[in-house]
Design an enzyme around this catalytic site. Sequence first.
Site, short mmCIF file in Angstrom:
data_model
loop_
_atom_site.label_atom_id
_atom_site.label_comp_id
_atom_site.label_asym_id
_atom_site.label_seq_id
_atom_site.Cartn_x
_atom_site.Cartn_y
_atom_site.Cartn_z
N ARG A 51 0.80 -1.21 0.00
CA ARG A 51 0.00 0.00 0.00
C ARG A 51 0.84 1.27 0.00
O ARG A 51 0.60 2.17 -0.81
CB ARG A 51 -0.94 0.02 1.23
CG ARG A 51 -2.29 -0.61 1.00
CD ARG A 51 -2.74 -1.37 2.20
NE ARG A 51 -1.82 -2.45 2.49
CZ ARG A 51 -1.90 -3.65 1.92
NH1 ARG A 51 -2.86 -3.90 1.07
NH2 ARG A 51 -1.03 -4.60 2.19
N THR A 52 1.79 1.37 0.89
CA THR A 52 2.54 2.62 1.01
C THR A 52 3.34 2.90 -0.26
O THR A 52 3.29 3.99 -0.83
CB THR A 52 3.47 2.59 2.24
OG1 THR A 52 2.69 2.34 3.41
CG2 THR A 52 4.19 3.91 2.40
N LYS A 80 25.20 -4.98 -0.91
CA LYS A 80 26.66 -4.98 -1.04
C LYS A 80 27.34 -4.26 0.12
O LYS A 80 28.57 -4.15 0.16
CB LYS A 80 27.07 -4.29 -2.35
CG LYS A 80 26.45 -4.91 -3.59
CD LYS A 80 26.79 -4.06 -4.82
CE LYS A 80 26.08 -4.59 -6.06
NZ LYS A 80 26.33 -3.74 -7.25
N ARG A 101 11.42 3.75 3.22
CA ARG A 101 11.01 2.85 4.30
C ARG A 101 12.21 2.01 4.70
O ARG A 101 12.95 1.53 3.84
CB ARG A 101 9.85 1.95 3.88
CG ARG A 101 9.60 0.81 4.89
CD ARG A 101 8.30 0.11 4.67
NE ARG A 101 7.17 0.97 5.03
CZ ARG A 101 5.92 0.56 5.06
NH1 ARG A 101 5.61 -0.68 4.75
NH2 ARG A 101 4.95 1.39 5.40
N HIS A 129 5.32 6.30 11.27
CA HIS A 129 4.79 6.11 9.91
C HIS A 129 3.97 7.36 9.60
O HIS A 129 2.74 7.32 9.54
CB HIS A 129 3.91 4.85 9.86
CG HIS A 129 3.63 4.37 8.47
ND1 HIS A 129 3.88 5.13 7.35
CD2 HIS A 129 3.10 3.21 8.01
CE1 HIS A 129 3.52 4.45 6.26
NE2 HIS A 129 3.04 3.28 6.65
#
Length: 304
Positions: A51-52, A80, A101, A129
């Site tokens: 969703r985000t 890496k 995120r 959030h």
Amino acid sequence: MRHLMSPLDFSTEELEELFDLANDIEQNPEKYAHACNGRILATCFYEPSTRTRLSFESAMTRLGGRVIGFSDAASSSASKGESVSDTIRIISCYADICAMRHPKEGAPMVAAEKSGIPVINAGDGGHQHPTQTLTDLLTIRSLKGRLGAFTIGLCGDLKFGRTVHSLINALTRYNDIRFLFISPEELRVPDYITDMLRDKEIPYEEVIRLEDVMPRLDLLYMTRVQKERFFNEEDYVRLKDFYILNSEKMELARNDMLILHPLPRVNEISVEVDDDPRAAYFKQARYGVYVRMALILTLLNITV
């Protein structure tokens, strides 16, 4: 240049302007269809999201911009060993704004300190959030007509739920808010939040049974028990079905109560509730696109 790390980064007056813009976008989408022509959003998602991430991509696309990025740390140079600081320096060369995120709390803040472009915290661990909180506030304001003067119940995983923590902090700035925290003992809201509420003399109660408080609620904010935040499978299995909102429980609720959920849900809201006119969680997802469109325009200082 401005970033969004917390919903408290914007004053309540600035939030009103943001929400007014989001509502105007909702009513007049064609007016904003080319507002971000030639602009690029980078979505840097070190943690899974549907969703985000997609709502950010939808928001930028609807504004006429383009999107680059990655949806998994394994597909980025983090695999890496590249640091967040170095990644954002590189992204700053490629994009005009970044949504990040990360599973580690504070990682987007580290990125913002080194970034040459606005950074939006799209969720950091169990911490914040903020764009979900902006979505929640816009949904409440749009459907209830106000922010304040209501009783809100927050139910489920109140310990690990970053959406819950952000929303509580944001709502404390509005008048006449009463909180009911509904959770098992193991998933109670953290002490720093209840300490803050006591310091601000904001009323709250902690209860275990959802049925006991349903008649008192203007808003019910359901959350899933987050499997990815648990250290062992046994605890998750024991708690995952602690709350299931169904039609029987909805009979106890007020006719104008709204049900919100940041999604995804597992089984904490029965599908039989979806057709109840008080179920607002799919509307909430749509408001998430409008508020992210407004936020992108605001951080890029684009006026239409």
